[in-house]
Scaffold this motif. Structure first.
Motif, mmCIF file in Angstrom:
data_model
loop_
_atom_site.group_PDB
_atom_site.id
_atom_site.type_symbol
_atom_site.label_atom_id
_atom_site.label_comp_id
_atom_site.label_asym_id
_atom_site.label_seq_id
_atom_site.Cartn_x
_atom_site.Cartn_y
_atom_site.Cartn_z
ATOM 1 N N GLY A 88 5.110 14.453 130.988
ATOM 2 C CA GLY A 88 6.000 14.871 132.057
ATOM 3 C C GLY A 88 7.267 14.045 132.210
ATOM 4 N N LEU A 89 7.449 13.059 131.347
ATOM 5 C CA LEU A 89 8.632 12.204 131.446
ATOM 6 C C LEU A 89 9.619 12.520 130.334
ATOM 7 N N GLY A 90 10.904 12.445 130.636
ATOM 8 C CA GLY A 90 11.925 12.503 129.605
ATOM 9 C C GLY A 90 11.906 11.187 128.843
ATOM 10 N N LEU A 91 12.533 11.162 127.706
ATOM 11 C CA LEU A 91 12.531 9.958 126.871
ATOM 12 C C LEU A 91 13.971 9.532 126.614
ATOM 13 N N ARG A 92 14.232 8.235 126.796
ATOM 14 C CA ARG A 92 15.563 7.722 126.489
ATOM 15 C C ARG A 92 15.458 6.283 125.997
#
Length: 120
Positions: free
Chosen positions: A93-97
């Protein structure tokens, strides 16, 4: 321990505090896999962040962030995907950066901090 290693370790400690002060949750430090090492893995506001920390005592050899070239950035992304594969429950559920923190000064505890949030 070599002075360079001590400087780097102190810089990573300062970077972790910097992130925590801004609401990040530190999930891992110095995470290793066969492809390399991630300095800090943290989560904040819907994002999973892989953070590269560069510490220098001076600019004599260039700005710390100059060490993150396109090759290094590509490797950081590979490491980010490897961390997600190894910890799918934490990444769900988390974006990745990818982020970078530069610390410059003879004492990392009081040196100048520069934080780049989204390296593409």
């Amino acid at each position: 321990m070599a002075a360079k290693d001590e400087l780097g370790r102190a810089g990573e400690e300062r970077a972790a505090r910097h992130l925590q002060d801004r609401g990040y949750e530190i999930l891992a430090r110095n995470w290793r896999c066969s492809q390399g090492e991630i300095d800090i893995v943290a989560a904040t506001s819907g994002w999973l962040c892989v953070v590269e920390v560069k510490t220098r005592s001076s600019a004599a050899f260039g700005h710390p962030l100059d060490a993150i070239d396109s090759r290094k950035l590509g490797r950081l992304w590979q490491l980010a995907y490897a961390w997600v594969a190894a910890h799918p429950e934490r990444a769900r559920g988390l974006g990745l950066r990818v982020e970078a923190i530069a610390i410059m000064g003879s004492d990392p505890a009081s040196g100048e901090v520069e934080h780049l949030v989204d390296l593409a």
